[in-house]
Scaffold this active site. Structure first.
Site, PDB file in Angstrom:
ATOM      1  N   ASN A 196      -9.495  -0.084  10.815  1.00 47.73           N
ATOM      2  CA  ASN A 196      -8.286   0.492  10.217  1.00 47.73           C
ATOM      3  C   ASN A 196      -7.748   1.572  11.146  1.00 47.73           C
ATOM      4  O   ASN A 196      -8.417   2.580  11.378  1.00 47.73           O
ATOM      5  CB  ASN A 196      -8.612   1.104   8.854  1.00 47.73           C
ATOM      6  CG  ASN A 196      -9.051   0.051   7.855  1.00 47.73           C
ATOM      7  OD1 ASN A 196      -8.256  -0.561   7.189  1.00 47.73           O
ATOM      8  ND2 ASN A 196     -10.364  -0.177   7.789  1.00 47.73           N
TER       9      ASN A 196
ATOM     10  N   SER B 128      -6.577  -2.043   2.184  1.00 45.73           N
ATOM     11  CA  SER B 128      -7.002  -1.477   0.893  1.00 45.73           C
ATOM     12  C   SER B 128      -7.618  -2.528  -0.030  1.00 45.73           C
ATOM     13  O   SER B 128      -7.501  -2.441  -1.243  1.00 45.73           O
ATOM     14  CB  SER B 128      -5.819  -0.782   0.188  1.00 45.73           C
ATOM     15  OG  SER B 128      -5.394   0.331   0.932  1.00 45.73           O
TER      16      SER B 128
ATOM     17  N   GLU C 208       0.820  -1.219   0.000  1.00 46.93           N
ATOM     18  CA  GLU C 208       0.000   0.000   0.000  1.00 46.93           C
ATOM     19  C   GLU C 208       0.855   1.271   0.000  1.00 46.93           C
ATOM     20  O   GLU C 208       0.354   2.358   0.302  1.00 46.93           O
ATOM     21  CB  GLU C 208      -0.920   0.000   1.222  1.00 46.93           C
ATOM     22  CG  GLU C 208      -1.866  -1.181   1.292  1.00 46.93           C
ATOM     23  CD  GLU C 208      -2.632  -1.221   2.597  1.00 46.93           C
ATOM     24  OE1 GLU C 208      -3.508  -0.364   2.794  1.00 46.93           O
ATOM     25  OE2 GLU C 208      -2.354  -2.114   3.425  1.00 46.93           O
TER      26      GLU C 208
ATOM     27  N   SER D 182     -10.577   9.659   0.148  1.00 44.70           N
ATOM     28  CA  SER D 182     -10.686   8.834   1.353  1.00 44.70           C
ATOM     29  C   SER D 182     -11.937   9.151   2.169  1.00 44.70           C
ATOM     30  O   SER D 182     -12.496  10.252   2.119  1.00 44.70           O
ATOM     31  CB  SER D 182      -9.444   8.992   2.226  1.00 44.70           C
ATOM     32  OG  SER D 182      -8.296   8.491   1.580  1.00 44.70           O
TER      33      SER D 182
END
Length: 310
Positions: free
Chosen positions: A275, A150, A16, A284
């Site tokens: 997360n 992700s 990521e 986001s």
């Protein structure tokens, strides 16, 4: 201003890393707009301690997604050199990064979460993993590697062939996988912030253009839509927010975390994962809901610094 000189750590060897650098870029610009002195540091495991010390920073802003950033490693290294670091501590980060560990915590605490089976790569030598899954679930199912984010290493299997392929692919990312029952319904997420007293932000409903909220749709502008607040009854809203806070309390998350959930067709919410280093790019979720709740992006970044105890 609690801290003045900030080192934003990003990138590293994680799958990521590219997204991490986008998060870092947004955070750096935001903090500079608030007159912080900011240094960007690319995570090199061999030199990170020296790099942080050379920056002469007051605090590390952790913008590393995935390996080393979300699994507690960076936090542990910073703790050893007495350097404050944003986000959750070592244990909370390690627990929530590993989907198998966090799932077991949810199940033991009575947190609503999909029915799950756990497998290690070595199990394939002892029994037929695919057959065990077929015996325990109706298709479709969701196969997940335990330590990716992700939506990397996540596969929805609708047929036996897709299940076999999903198992093989998931094991390429980790030595352990989980298999969840497929919850048909609505995809939701809740940002939770705070340390001792945790508070939820508004609930987001995520609608992907092609119905799958995967890596591409997460980070490609226009490929998914965030409905804020999610169109839910007041009672259901409170129930989902309460569940999200409880999930963060049982894992002891601090700072800002994001709880991902599914809401079934009969309105039962299920926690999927937490997360602890949520994305902070222009597409986001957390910056989007914070903005809706009256917190501008630069203020959100500053909040994350202010929540770190010296």
């Amino acid at each position: 201003m609690k801290y003045k000189k900030i080192a934003v750590v990003m990138g590293g060897p994680s799958s990521e890393a590219e997204i991490s650098r986008k998060t870092a870029e947004a955070v750096i610009n935001a903090l500079q707009s608030k007159n912080y002195e900011v240094n960007a540091i690319e995570l090199n495991p061999q030199t990170i301690v020296d790099d942080v010390k050379k920056s002469q920073c007051d605090i590390v802003f952790n913008a590393v997604h995935g390996k080393y950033g979300e699994d507690g490693v960076l936090q542990a290294v910073m703790q050893m050199i007495n350097m404050p670091c944003t986000g959750s501590d070592v244990l909370a980060s390690a627990l929530t990064m590993n989907k198998a560990a966090s799932k077991r915590i949810f199940l033991s605490a009575g947190i609503s979460t999909p029915k799950t089976m756990f497998f290690k790569k070595i199990d394939d030598e002892k029994f037929d993993i695919k057959q065990q899954i077929m015996d325990g679930f109706d298709l479709p199912v969701v196969v997940k590697s335990v330590d990716q984010g992700s939506s990397i290493g996540v596969f929805t299997a609708k047929t036996e062939q897709e299940l076999a392929e999903g198992i093989n692919e998931a094991f390429k990312y980790s030595q352990e996988i989980i298999v969840e029952e497929f919850i048909k319904g609505r995809e939701l997420t809740v940002a939770v912030y705070g340390n001792k007293e945790k508070r939820p932000m508004s609930i987001i409903e995520i609608v992907a253009e092609n119905g799958v909220y995967d890596y591409h749709n997460k980070y490609t502008k226009g490929c998914s839509h965030h409905i804020i607040p999610a169109p839910l009854s007041e009672k259901l809203t409170r129930e989902i927010q309460k569940l999200s806070v409880e999930a963060c309390e049982i894992t002891n998350c601090t700072g800002v975390a994001r709880v991902d959930l599914m809401l079934s067709e009969d309105d039962i919410p299920y926690v999927l994962e937490i997360n602890t280093v949520p994305g902070m790019t222009e597409t986001s979720l957390v910056p989007d809901v914070a903005r809706h709740d009256g917190i501008e992006f630069a203020d959100l970044c500053e909040m994350m610094l202010e929540m770190v105890e010296k």
